[in-house]
Design an enzyme around this catalytic site. Structure first.
Site, PDB file in Angstrom:
ATOM      1  N   ASN A 119      -5.228  -9.657  -7.493  1.00  0.00           N
ATOM      2  CA  ASN A 119      -5.391 -10.307  -6.196  1.00  0.00           C
ATOM      3  C   ASN A 119      -6.688 -11.083  -6.053  1.00  0.00           C
ATOM      4  O   ASN A 119      -6.815 -11.939  -5.197  1.00  0.00           O
ATOM      5  CB  ASN A 119      -5.284  -9.270  -5.077  1.00  0.00           C
ATOM      6  CG  ASN A 119      -6.095  -8.035  -5.359  1.00  0.00           C
ATOM      7  OD1 ASN A 119      -5.863  -7.336  -6.339  1.00  0.00           O
ATOM      8  ND2 ASN A 119      -7.070  -7.752  -4.512  1.00  0.00           N
ATOM      9  N   THR A 151       0.847  -1.203   0.000  1.00  0.00           N
ATOM     10  CA  THR A 151       0.000   0.000   0.000  1.00  0.00           C
ATOM     11  C   THR A 151       0.876   1.245   0.000  1.00  0.00           C
ATOM     12  O   THR A 151       0.691   2.158  -0.816  1.00  0.00           O
ATOM     13  CB  THR A 151      -0.930   0.009   1.227  1.00  0.00           C
ATOM     14  OG1 THR A 151      -1.774  -1.139   1.165  1.00  0.00           O
ATOM     15  CG2 THR A 151      -1.777   1.268   1.281  1.00  0.00           C
ATOM     16  N   GLY A 169       5.809  -7.989   2.083  1.00  0.00           N
ATOM     17  CA  GLY A 169       6.307  -9.159   2.820  1.00  0.00           C
ATOM     18  C   GLY A 169       5.255 -10.224   3.059  1.00  0.00           C
ATOM     19  O   GLY A 169       5.485 -11.411   2.823  1.00  0.00           O
ATOM     20  N   CYS A 208      -9.863  -7.234   1.521  1.00  0.00           N
ATOM     21  CA  CYS A 208     -10.068  -5.859   1.948  1.00  0.00           C
ATOM     22  C   CYS A 208     -11.533  -5.457   1.812  1.00  0.00           C
ATOM     23  O   CYS A 208     -11.992  -4.556   2.478  1.00  0.00           O
ATOM     24  CB  CYS A 208      -9.220  -4.927   1.109  1.00  0.00           C
ATOM     25  SG  CYS A 208      -7.592  -5.588   0.789  1.00  0.00           S
TER      26      CYS A 208
HETATM   27  C1  LIG Z   1      -2.156  -7.162  -0.648  1.00  0.00           C
HETATM   28  C2  LIG Z   1      -2.049  -6.268  -1.800  1.00  0.00           C
HETATM   29  C3  LIG Z   1      -1.752  -4.917  -1.632  1.00  0.00           C
HETATM   30  C4  LIG Z   1      -1.570  -4.289  -0.263  1.00  0.00           C
HETATM   31  O1  LIG Z   1      -0.391  -4.747   0.331  1.00  0.00           O
HETATM   32  P1  LIG Z   1      -0.083  -4.440   1.876  1.00  0.00           P
HETATM   33  O2  LIG Z   1       1.346  -4.888   2.029  1.00  0.00           O
HETATM   34  O3  LIG Z   1      -1.042  -5.253   2.660  1.00  0.00           O
HETATM   35  O4  LIG Z   1      -0.233  -2.983   2.081  1.00  0.00           O
HETATM   36  C5  LIG Z   1      -1.649  -4.124  -2.743  1.00  0.00           C
HETATM   37  N1  LIG Z   1      -1.817  -4.639  -3.968  1.00  0.00           N
HETATM   38  C6  LIG Z   1      -2.100  -5.940  -4.183  1.00  0.00           C
HETATM   39  C7  LIG Z   1      -2.276  -6.445  -5.568  1.00  0.00           C
HETATM   40  C8  LIG Z   1      -2.228  -6.795  -3.102  1.00  0.00           C
HETATM   41  O5  LIG Z   1      -2.527  -8.067  -3.306  1.00  0.00           O
END
Ligand SMILES: *Cc1c(COP(=O)(O)O)cnc(C)c1O
Length: 383
Positions: free
Chosen positions: A156, A74, A205, A331
């Protein structure tokens, strides 16, 4: 109570015990601040951060000094997009035109909305039925002031892969700055920032068996057009791009996670693909009401997404107890509406609402997938 089987690895992954082993000393005896230059506590922490930076760089084919630590994908997305766009707005006379896709994570889409408020000209591109933004479409959208494109490497929710290499190369030829959100893709597909023409890449991570709250942004400092404004100000860490005392245990964990992802790349993806394809085959052959969302082959090795025709929502929830899966992205699963990603690939509301994301992972066993298959088949025994 027995916990359900975890099949939600696109939402987050379990910390690999090998990663935890590497992190532990940095919570205990090696607690130095890498910015402390006058004693061994600081030097040891600095060395560990250096090693981790190299490990992350290797995974994506980057130069070590082009990897910057953040709190996750993010923040990496925000830093990449806002950092570039603010700079473009401040330093250019032309209004910058920036493009992203309708299926992006909110951590991209909402930043684009904000960029529009800042004065950028924004295009949210439509995608094809599989969820891909095609290069031919992108070429039509390009204007003379197009300065920046952000396109995810892998989605995702539906696992669809974009043709990052072709798009990256085209961006380079056209002097357009190219960012990719690779939170889902790192460790699952080959990523080579130099070969693929990527200027900025976000990774996280906790999507790759590392800890939560740590991520990285690759920044191609060799491209003179890539100029980032920082989002925060402070102690000057990370070249002033992302100040604040470094999260050393997290960084060490992300480094080790990257190292393991590279080391086990072929074997892990082969195993995952086999299980994924077994699951897809079983469900599609036994359940005529099932439809696979996303691309049949250009998809993440660990993602399956189905929609089921004529399946009442209460049956759905009840029948899948014992499985930790997702009906939408993690989310947004709290909000009642149907997924904007599924809508973007043309699914009608009722189908989008009866969708199921199954995220396989490093610790998923064949038995887990067999149970998952039988639970899904069981849903339709009652109808
Ligand atoms: C999980 C995800 C995020 C957010 O990542 P965080 O490390 O949780 O902030 C952003 N983009 C995609 C495609 C994700 O799968």
């Amino acid at each position: 109570m027995k916990k359900p089987i975890y099949l939600d690895n696109n939402a987050t992954t379990r910390l690999d015990p090998l990663v935890f082993e590497k992190m532990k000393p940095f919570f205990e005896e090696e607690y130095g601040n890498p910015a402390s230059q006058s004693h061994c506590y600081g030097w040891e922490a600095e060395m560990a951060v250096k090693t981790a930076r190299k490990q992350v760089a290797e995974l994506i084919g980057a130069d070590t000094q082009h990897v910057f630590w953040t709190s996750g994908a993010t923040e990496s997305n925000n830093l990449a997009i806002l950092g570039i766009v603010k700079n473009l707005i401040y330093s250019r006379k032309k209004t910058p035109h920036i493009i992203t896709a309708a299926t992006e994570h909110k951590a991209v889409l909402d930043v684009f909305k904000f960029c529009e408020q800042l004065g950028a000209e924004v295009t949210i591109a439509t995608v094809n039925e599989f969820g891909q933004l095609e290069l031919s479409h992108l070429k039509q959208l390009k204007k003379e002031n197009t300065a920046f494109i952000s396109l995810m490497a892998a989605n995702n929710e539906i696992g669809t892969l974009n043709d990052i290499e072709s798009i990256g190369k085209w961006c380079r030829e056209n002097k357009i700055i190219f960012h990719t959100d690779a939170a889902q893709a790192t460790g699952k597909i080959n990523l080579d920032v130099k070969k693929m023409g990527i200027d900025l890449l976000s990774l996280s991570g906790h999507k790759m068996y590392g800890p939560k709250g740590i991520g990285a942004l690759y920044v191609n400092l060799d491209n003179p057009d890539v100029k980032l404004s920082p989002l925060m100000f402070g102690g000057g860490q990370e070249g002033g791009l992302r100040p604040g005392t470094l999260n050393v245990p997290g960084i060490v964990g992300l480094g080790e996670a990257a190292h393991l992802a590279l080391k086990n790349f072929e074997q892990e993806n082969e195993k995952s693909k086999k299980l994924r394809d077994f699951l897809i085959h079983e469900v599609l052959t036994h359940i005529p009401q099932a439809k696979l969302n996303g691309h049949p082959s250009e998809r993440l090795s660990n993602n399956v997404n189905f929609s089921f025709k004529d399946l009442p929502a209460d049956l759905f929830a009840l029948g899948l107890s014992g499985l930790a899966v997702s009906s939408g992205s993690a989310c947004s699963s709290k909000s009642a509406g149907s997924s904007y990603v599924l809508k973007a690939i043309g699914l009608e509301d009722s189908l989008a609402k009866s969708s199921l994301r199954i995220g396989l992972g490093r610790f998923t066993q064949k038995e887990d997938i067999e149970l998952c298959c039988s639970k899904i088949k069981g849903l339709f025994n009652h109808i």
